[in-house]
Design a protein around this motif. Sequence first.
Motif, short mmCIF file in Angstrom:
data_model
loop_
_atom_site.label_atom_id
_atom_site.label_comp_id
_atom_site.label_asym_id
_atom_site.label_seq_id
_atom_site.Cartn_x
_atom_site.Cartn_y
_atom_site.Cartn_z
N ALA A 110 17.85 -99.25 100.50
CA ALA A 110 18.80 -98.57 99.60
C ALA A 110 18.08 -97.92 98.43
N VAL A 111 18.48 -96.69 98.11
CA VAL A 111 17.88 -95.93 97.01
C VAL A 111 18.88 -95.68 95.89
N GLN A 112 20.11 -95.33 96.26
CA GLN A 112 21.15 -95.02 95.27
C GLN A 112 22.51 -95.08 95.97
N GLY A 113 23.57 -95.38 95.20
CA GLY A 113 24.89 -95.45 95.80
C GLY A 113 25.97 -94.98 94.86
N ALA A 114 27.18 -94.85 95.42
CA ALA A 114 28.35 -94.48 94.62
C ALA A 114 29.60 -94.91 95.37
N LEU A 115 30.67 -95.11 94.61
CA LEU A 115 31.96 -95.47 95.20
C LEU A 115 33.01 -94.49 94.67
N MET A 116 33.71 -93.86 95.60
CA MET A 116 34.68 -92.83 95.26
C MET A 116 36.02 -93.46 94.82
N PRO A 117 36.85 -92.72 94.09
CA PRO A 117 38.08 -93.31 93.54
C PRO A 117 39.16 -93.66 94.57
N LEU A 125 29.69 -100.32 105.21
CA LEU A 125 29.98 -99.68 103.93
C LEU A 125 31.49 -99.65 103.73
N PRO A 126 31.96 -99.76 102.48
CA PRO A 126 33.40 -99.60 102.26
C PRO A 126 33.81 -98.15 102.53
N ILE A 127 35.09 -97.92 102.84
CA ILE A 127 35.59 -96.56 102.94
C ILE A 127 35.50 -95.97 101.52
N GLY A 128 34.94 -94.77 101.41
CA GLY A 128 34.71 -94.20 100.08
C GLY A 128 33.34 -94.55 99.53
N GLY A 129 32.53 -95.22 100.37
CA GLY A 129 31.18 -95.60 99.95
C GLY A 129 30.16 -94.52 100.29
N VAL A 130 29.25 -94.27 99.36
CA VAL A 130 28.16 -93.31 99.56
C VAL A 130 26.85 -94.05 99.32
N LEU A 131 25.91 -93.90 100.23
CA LEU A 131 24.64 -94.63 100.11
C LEU A 131 23.48 -93.77 100.56
N ALA A 132 22.48 -93.64 99.69
CA ALA A 132 21.24 -92.94 100.05
C ALA A 132 20.21 -93.99 100.44
N GLU A 347 13.44 -86.40 99.94
CA GLU A 347 14.41 -86.38 101.04
C GLU A 347 14.88 -87.79 101.36
N ARG A 348 16.19 -87.98 101.35
CA ARG A 348 16.81 -89.26 101.69
C ARG A 348 17.89 -89.05 102.75
N ILE A 349 18.35 -90.15 103.31
CA ILE A 349 19.49 -90.09 104.23
C ILE A 349 20.72 -90.49 103.43
N VAL A 350 21.64 -89.56 103.24
CA VAL A 350 22.86 -89.81 102.45
C VAL A 350 24.03 -90.05 103.39
N ASN A 382 27.48 -83.15 91.33
CA ASN A 382 27.15 -84.27 90.43
C ASN A 382 26.17 -85.22 91.11
N ALA A 383 24.93 -85.24 90.61
CA ALA A 383 23.86 -86.04 91.24
C ALA A 383 24.16 -87.54 91.20
N GLU A 384 24.90 -87.99 90.16
CA GLU A 384 25.17 -89.43 90.04
C GLU A 384 26.14 -89.92 91.11
N SER A 385 26.94 -88.99 91.66
CA SER A 385 27.84 -89.35 92.77
C SER A 385 27.21 -89.02 94.11
N LEU A 386 25.91 -88.68 94.09
CA LEU A 386 25.22 -88.19 95.28
C LEU A 386 25.97 -86.99 95.86
#
Length: 463
Positions: A110-117, A125-132, A347-350, A382-386
Amino acid sequence: MGNKLKGKDLIKLGFPRNNSINIALGQINRYCKKEKKENILEEAKEVLLAPEKFRGNAIWGKVAEGLVKPVEVRRHQLRNTRAPFLIYGENEIDEQAKYQLYDALKLPIAVQGALMPDAHSGYGLPIGGVLATENAVIPYGVGVDIGCRMCLTVYPIKASYLKGKQQQLENILAEHTKFGMKETHVIKHDHEIFERAEFQDIPLIKRLKTKAYEQLGTSGSGNHFVEFGIVNITDENNELQLPTGDYVGLLTHSGSRGLGANIAKHYTYLATKQCPLPKNVQHLAWLDLSTHDGQEYWLAMNLAGDYAKACHDDIHKRIGKLLGAKAVAKIENHHNFAWKEQVNGVERIVHRKGATPANKGELGIIPGSMTTPGYIVRGLGNAESLNSASHGAGRLHSRRKCKEKFTKSDIKHQLKLNDVSLIGGGIDEAPMAYKDIEKVMANQQELVEVSGTFIPKIVRMDK
């Protein structure tokens, strides 16, 4: 016959006494059952003598890999710390979904992640989950319905047409859209997707070609739909170059059908064998993209995504023909997929599992429910949300909870209030099953800006 071939036969050929024999037997048993034993041994000898020649070969590539550089199978532990992440609309998201993301962020890859509203818990992964991730793809980070996507076609027809021709439009959806496991079109269309090399080169995909052909232009069950509605373009400077105002629109939501489901099942199994993880995170098993299976999954996943697009194209083509109207705009996007993207210059896998790509200037569609608006959006990058946003309103109640909580008359009441006609659809897809789309949109103003809306009026779902 091929299925009588044993490990000692391979040892006699000169195979080393290691896992390459098990790999070879597994591949032979899976793909060469109908071939003669002597022919299989002849091919196996060629692989043994020149394994590099067979790297990437659909049947023997994995054996060649086992001879040259075997995949290291070792139990992985989670890190003590999480990769950096942000959660959007945190107060509207259930705790289980958050904990699923927290676990994913502790994976060694894992490199970075985000969770959508719109997030809620799922498998892996949860639905709405983003993971690089670093050079690895998680089949359950993509999801079972690979390439599940939205597609909106805008027609130069006044919105009043929907009311005036309601019966005719309901008949079009009832008779010319197909849903679920059993329904297929009587007249089937061909598509260039079936000329793709993957349908010939990858044995699993080859076996699924007939099913994929049968299901082309059909939609899945559950929350998948085909619907007519009113498109309202609000942004004068929209990329669609459409004057502001109302139009008739056709919106579809579906994925890669049986093709994607079988790909997900097969490669998830391989991932769990190659990447043992603690029990609570075993659904997050990954495939290294440097390996044969990782590269093969990547090809299969991309094919499934393109097939999902082909299904939408077929649906829109069929209905457009019946409408007798030429489209003036089309917007579409995946929301169950993995992409190779730059994250902090590398380069990452998002993975976006139930999340919409929202790169700067990129258009997408975020639907609400059958009685609430969907939104045409432009990504803000928005880079913080990948570079991601929500994929819909998100579920507020599980399917089981809906069946306990709501009745058919509750749904009819909501439909009547919003002047929506529904064909099919179960209690588990009640409009009340979903979160408030207005709140979801308010929680992602830094991720996307709104360019227009889609208001459903005639909805078709699985029975």
